[in-house]
Design an enzyme around this catalytic site. Structure first.
Site, PDB file in Angstrom:
ATOM      1  N   HIS A  97       4.442  -9.525   5.687  1.00 44.30           N
ATOM      2  CA  HIS A  97       3.918  -8.339   6.371  1.00 44.30           C
ATOM      3  C   HIS A  97       4.940  -7.878   7.412  1.00 44.30           C
ATOM      4  O   HIS A  97       5.574  -8.694   8.079  1.00 44.30           O
ATOM      5  CB  HIS A  97       2.572  -8.644   7.041  1.00 44.30           C
ATOM      6  CG  HIS A  97       1.877  -7.396   7.489  1.00 44.30           C
ATOM      7  ND1 HIS A  97       2.264  -6.714   8.619  1.00 44.30           N
ATOM      8  CD2 HIS A  97       0.874  -6.678   6.938  1.00 44.30           C
ATOM      9  CE1 HIS A  97       1.500  -5.629   8.754  1.00 44.30           C
ATOM     10  NE2 HIS A  97       0.653  -5.589   7.747  1.00 44.30           N
ATOM     11  N   GLU A 169       3.577  -1.428   1.933  1.00 41.67           N
ATOM     12  CA  GLU A 169       3.024  -0.940   3.192  1.00 41.67           C
ATOM     13  C   GLU A 169       4.152  -0.373   4.043  1.00 41.67           C
ATOM     14  O   GLU A 169       4.810  -1.127   4.794  1.00 41.67           O
ATOM     15  CB  GLU A 169       2.341  -2.083   3.953  1.00 41.67           C
ATOM     16  CG  GLU A 169       1.288  -2.812   3.147  1.00 41.67           C
ATOM     17  CD  GLU A 169       0.280  -3.531   4.035  1.00 41.67           C
ATOM     18  OE1 GLU A 169      -0.912  -3.371   3.779  1.00 41.67           O
ATOM     19  OE2 GLU A 169       0.694  -4.206   4.988  1.00 41.67           O
TER      20      GLU A 169
HETATM   21  P1  13P Z   1      -4.101  -0.408   8.779  1.00 41.78           P
HETATM   22  O1  13P Z   1      -4.984  -0.144   7.579  1.00 41.78           O
HETATM   23  O2  13P Z   1      -4.905  -0.710  10.011  1.00 41.78           O
HETATM   24  O3  13P Z   1      -3.067   0.643   8.960  1.00 41.78           O
HETATM   25  O4  13P Z   1      -3.326  -1.787   8.460  1.00 41.78           O
HETATM   26  C1  13P Z   1      -2.755  -1.950   7.206  1.00 41.78           C
HETATM   27  C2  13P Z   1      -2.151  -3.286   7.088  1.00 41.78           C
HETATM   28  O5  13P Z   1      -1.198  -3.612   7.762  1.00 41.78           O
HETATM   29  C3  13P Z   1      -2.755  -4.227   6.135  1.00 41.78           C
HETATM   30  O6  13P Z   1      -1.966  -5.341   5.996  1.00 41.78           O
END
Ligand code: 13P
Length: 252
Positions: A97, A169
């Protein structure tokens, strides 16, 4: 095709809050199994066993941890191993992440080791990748995330790769300082990921400011097979609504 819809709680929730959320989910899923959808939840380490106990051993909801060390045991103060996570009831191991890459030194090499450790213990690796705004503005998003993914998945055979879930992400779209990505911005990165990984991995998820207004559109992007959600799913009604949106999408 199964749509993966899950949430990481990041560093939120007391045990009481975790129990309430998980109990609510368990009770809802007692009478409703969202067809074509694989739900998953990734609490803080402290809530892993609590959530497992509430959901039960045979729950349709997969349980994960947000990080795990690649060694099975040893002098690694502050760390939790994949073996320990599995012992606590986890089935998924998240790695890479962007918050861990930025603040805790996660690298392509450590994600590679963690993916391998998860597979060694029979858990599902959930590999997160994503580029910064600088990289995006320079037009380098696709190359950057392909490199992150290739580095972490290097050396896996076809069967191992088929166990992996990838979550794209973009850093600029995550969290309260992020802004929701538009569908148009995500088409090219997912085309690149799709070309490399569609049908070769278990899932290609999108994450970053997913909400009840954009979830259906995000699921409609070519090669997207799920959503990885933070804030919108931290309250159970939000998560349940996302499951309903995904179920409708799966049925369409
Ligand atoms: P948000 O949906 O709060 O933007 O976070 C996404 C995330 O980092 C999931 O791992």
């Amino acid at each position: 095709m199964t749509l993966w819809v899950g949430t990481s709680w990041k560093m939120t929730k007391t045990l009481a809050e975790a129990r309430t959320w998980a109990t609510g989910l368990r009770d809802h899923l007692d009478g409703w199994a969202p067809e074509g959808v694989q739900p998953f939840v990734i609490p803080s380490f402290t809530a892993t066993t609590t959530v497992r106990e509430v959901l039960g051993e045979d729950s349709p909801v997969l349980l994960g941890v947000q990080n795990a060390h690649w060694e099975d045991a040893g002098a690694w103060t502050g760390e939790v191993s994949v073996a320990q996570a599995a012992d606590a009831g986890a089935q998924i191991v998240e790695s890479g992440h962007s918050e861990r890459r930025e603040h805790f030194g996660e690298t392509v090499e450590t994600t590679r080791l963690k993916v391998a450790a998860a597979l060694r213990h029979g858990l599902t690796p959930l590999l997160c990748i994503g580029e910064s705004l600088e990289v995006k503005d320079a037009g380098g998003s696709a190359d950057f995330i392909l490199e992150q993914a290739a580095g972490a998945l290097e050396g896996l055979d076809v069967e191992q790769l088929a166990q992996v879930v990838i979550a794209y992400e973009p850093i600029w779209a995550i969290g309260e300082h992020g802004r929701p990505a538009t569908v148009a911005e995500l088409v090219e990165p997912f085309a690149a990921l799709g070309e490399a990984y569609t049908e070769r991995v278990a899932g290609l998820l999108y994450g970053g400011s997913v909400n009840l207004d954009n979830a259906a559109d995000l699921l409609g992007i070519d090669h997207v097979t799920g959503l990885f959600v933070g804030r919108t799913a931290w309250e159970l009604p939000g998560y349940l609504e996302l499951l309903r949106i995904a179920e409708a999408h799966a049925a369409a």
